[in-house]
Design an enzyme around this catalytic site. Sequence first.
Site, PDB file in Angstrom:
ATOM      1  N   THR A 121       0.990  -3.935   6.888  1.00 48.84           N
ATOM      2  CA  THR A 121      -0.177  -4.757   6.555  1.00 48.84           C
ATOM      3  C   THR A 121      -1.464  -3.952   6.468  1.00 48.84           C
ATOM      4  OG1 THR A 121      -0.054  -5.346   8.902  1.00 48.84           O
ATOM      5  CG2 THR A 121       0.683  -6.991   7.334  1.00 48.84           C
TER       6      THR A 121
ATOM      7  N   GLY B 297       0.827  -1.219   0.000  1.00 50.98           N
ATOM      8  CA  GLY B 297       0.000   0.000   0.000  1.00 50.98           C
ATOM      9  C   GLY B 297       0.851   1.254   0.000  1.00 50.98           C
TER      10      GLY B 297
ATOM     11  N   CYS C 102      -7.962   6.157  -2.522  1.00 50.45           N
ATOM     12  CA  CYS C 102      -8.749   7.385  -2.390  1.00 50.45           C
ATOM     13  C   CYS C 102      -9.433   7.763  -3.701  1.00 50.45           C
ATOM     14  CB  CYS C 102      -7.871   8.545  -1.950  1.00 50.45           C
ATOM     15  SG  CYS C 102      -7.077   8.238  -0.379  1.00 50.45           S
TER      16      CYS C 102
ATOM     17  N   PRO D 102      15.731  -3.951  16.246  1.00 43.31           N
ATOM     18  CA  PRO D 102      16.386  -3.009  15.336  1.00 43.31           C
ATOM     19  C   PRO D 102      16.151  -3.314  13.861  1.00 43.31           C
ATOM     20  CG  PRO D 102      17.998  -4.423  16.431  1.00 43.31           C
ATOM     21  CD  PRO D 102      16.684  -4.713  17.071  1.00 43.31           C
TER      22      PRO D 102
END
Lengths: 451, 451
Positions: B110, B14, B47, B279
């Site tokens: 995710t 995404g 969108c 890390p």
Amino acid sequence: MPSERERIVIIGSGASGLPIASQIRKETKEKDITVITTGTHIAYSPCALPFVLHGVIPDFESCIMKTPADYEAVGINVLTQTTVESIDLETQRLETTAGVIPYDTLVIATGSYPFMPPIPGVDAEGVCVLKTIEDAQQIEKSLEGVENAVIVGAGAIGLEVGSAMIARGVNVTVVELLPYVLPLILDPDMAQLVHNHLMDIGARVICGAAVSEVLTDEAGKVRGVVVADEEIPCQMVLMSTGVRPSTKLAKDAGIETGSSGGIVTDSSLHVKVGREYLPNVYASGDCVEVIKDFTYQRTISPLGTSAYRLARVVADNIMGRNSYLLPFTSPNVCVVGQLQVGSVGLTTHTAKSSGIQTTSRVGSGPSAARYYPKRHVITSKLIVDNSRRIVGGQIISDGSGVKCRIDTLSVAMASKMRVDDFAHVETCYAPPVSALVDPLTLTAQSFFDVC
Amino acid sequence: MPSERERIVIIGSGASGLPIASQIRKETKEKDITVITTGTHIAYSPCALPFVLHGVIPDFESCIMKTPADYEAVGINVLTQTTVESIDLETQRLETTAGVIPYDTLVIATGSYPFMPPIPGVDAEGVCVLKTIEDAQQIEKSLEGVENAVIVGAGAIGLEVGSAMIARGVNVTVVELLPYVLPLILDPDMAQLVHNHLMDIGARVICGAAVSEVLTDEAGKVRGVVVADEEIPCQMVLMSTGVRPSTKLAKDAGIETGSSGGIVTDSSLHVKVGREYLPNVYASGDCVEVIKDFTYQRTISPLGTSAYRLARVVADNIMGRNSYLLPFTSPNVCVVGQLQVGSVGLTTHTAKSSGIQTTSRVGSGPSAARYYPKRHVITSKLIVDNSRRIVGGQIISDGSGVKCRIDTLSVAMASKMRVDDFAHVETCYAPPVSALVDPLTLTAQSFFDVC
């Protein structure tokens, strides 16, 4: 015995004089307010005049927002067609063509006048300036039968009127003494975009050359101009070579002016006489010397928005609130053909001439998502100093999106924001109205692009 | 012997996952990058989907900006239709439907999934959500023959899809559980303007009421919903009741989530396991718990712009630059019918629920000079705290001018600017593109209007 009412007299009915009158009247009915102007029309927008000439605003009446009668109705006395001949600071009286007018508090808001370069033929019939509504009406009248016009000076007003004339079918030549168009607000790289657009819409643009003479026919009418070794035939010349502060009245009264030509004031806008700032005499608007942000140079800022900003400080102080003037970044926007062009703060040139070392980046991006049918290209230039503070910005769009982005930069500059922080500010997004990353943000990010 | 290349694996394609991959690849070719997604399409704008349904974007393909092949071409390996089944943080391996994938650095991006309220009938045929391009294609297909639709949830996506459906001739009823539309981004007074507009364009709007049941016919298809005591007949229901962070995979691996439901990270976006931040494991995007500015509450910020902001921090850190995340004001804008609606920071409600006392002002003004033929009304609300810092803003326009003004407020808020200073910031002006005093400035000035 009731105390006498304070008499406030304001010389000038422009974008500083009238807002001062209105603000004070909004706050109190206990003061007499008189506004004096040499003009006939008041409360109109000079910035609208090119767009009336263009035809997008239907007529001159449309941009007159209020009449003297409207002011009278709220108790503001407006004397039109009245000239102030002298100010006597000792006796607190004005000599005017309407008689002697005494004041307790005086505001000098005499504005500015168009600078006319001292070249032969400059007084000929057909040589115009655009400052007042009367000037614009004169241009409108003179435009009939004009095939070719020359605009001297490629500043905002010159280019706005030039593109209006092109839209009306006139052949337009723009002559700019400096090496590029809009030289006070743009750098050469950004100016090139405007230059190209002017050519696209049919203008001829000559930069780096002066008009040395206005040629006239036997009747004393303009028939051409001389630029370098060329004669350019034309029936109209618009002199759009900047303005100068109107300070004769103030100077004659002993009020100090500065190196910029504007009236010297303290930050509360009291005028200076000798070593003293007069507590009851203010100056406001185009005639005032202000401080330029980042360089701290003295300058005038002849914008409607600057006049209004000065007016607020004067009105505040007259009402007894200690208000002071901050330095100016003078954000501005103009509309030239289909282009919107804006700038704020320093150009690379003005920074350099003040000894400020700068770095700049230019970037372009769309005003809407790239798959969205309607969108414009927003090109922006950001200028930062050695500490990476944003000290200037220039934005050009082929459609929309300049005004608010200049305002965004103005807020960032008022906060002395570094470009690094500006590049990380969250911006909003919806496909019809923006790209995911704003073009201005992209330009800011390019200062620290690692690749 | 050459050192082995670092293997970076990103779960999710995404608005956070792909920018991280692209940014790293732009900077170096010395790392292996793999992006794993369960979906088929990548690199499209979620969108944009309401505007495809509306018909203003011609088709779904238009909003797909890149294909897996485009990424392969620059050396980013994209595995579509691949599900990660588990993360083993010890061995640094993922179990996936495409086999075991080892990593040196992992990014969990995710995203989020649409929340479905647990009401009877919610699984019926004709009940839709809009999150992915597949969802939108499903809606497009299902819309044929739909006369009446119910939108459950008056958030941005619900209203954008609702107005798209109205434009396509569907009778739309919007049902919002909270007492007003756009409750997460607006206060009731501003929401009323949107409510009125929805009614103007033909929607029915029911606020303060829940859908208690989805009614189905014998074939299991939606035939209506029950709201309070009323049956509203419809052939389609859009569930637009917010999103939840997709964190099951992370939680199963022992990664901590917070009170918001999002993955807990440090400000460099390292995930937390026990008392330790790993890390080499980052989280980014909608699945991450972030800090809300001014209240310092933990929240998720499921905006494309937020995902991108998080991505930059992750990419920076992976590239060895210590970059950290600042609190979020989450500026946003949506387009509902002819209205543009935006907000940033706190609403009066969210401030109050965090114990922040606020004052607010609402004002309106034109987007261009009042004599200019084309202009819109810009209504703005500013919210300030006890120290007069701007902590929130809401802007609505019947045409344009919202996006950049929200961005301007965002810059002001990033600078912790007080409304008094904001009201004095210079803004630019030209009649075609603005009023002399910007409507937003007028609203700011109204905080200290003396009359």
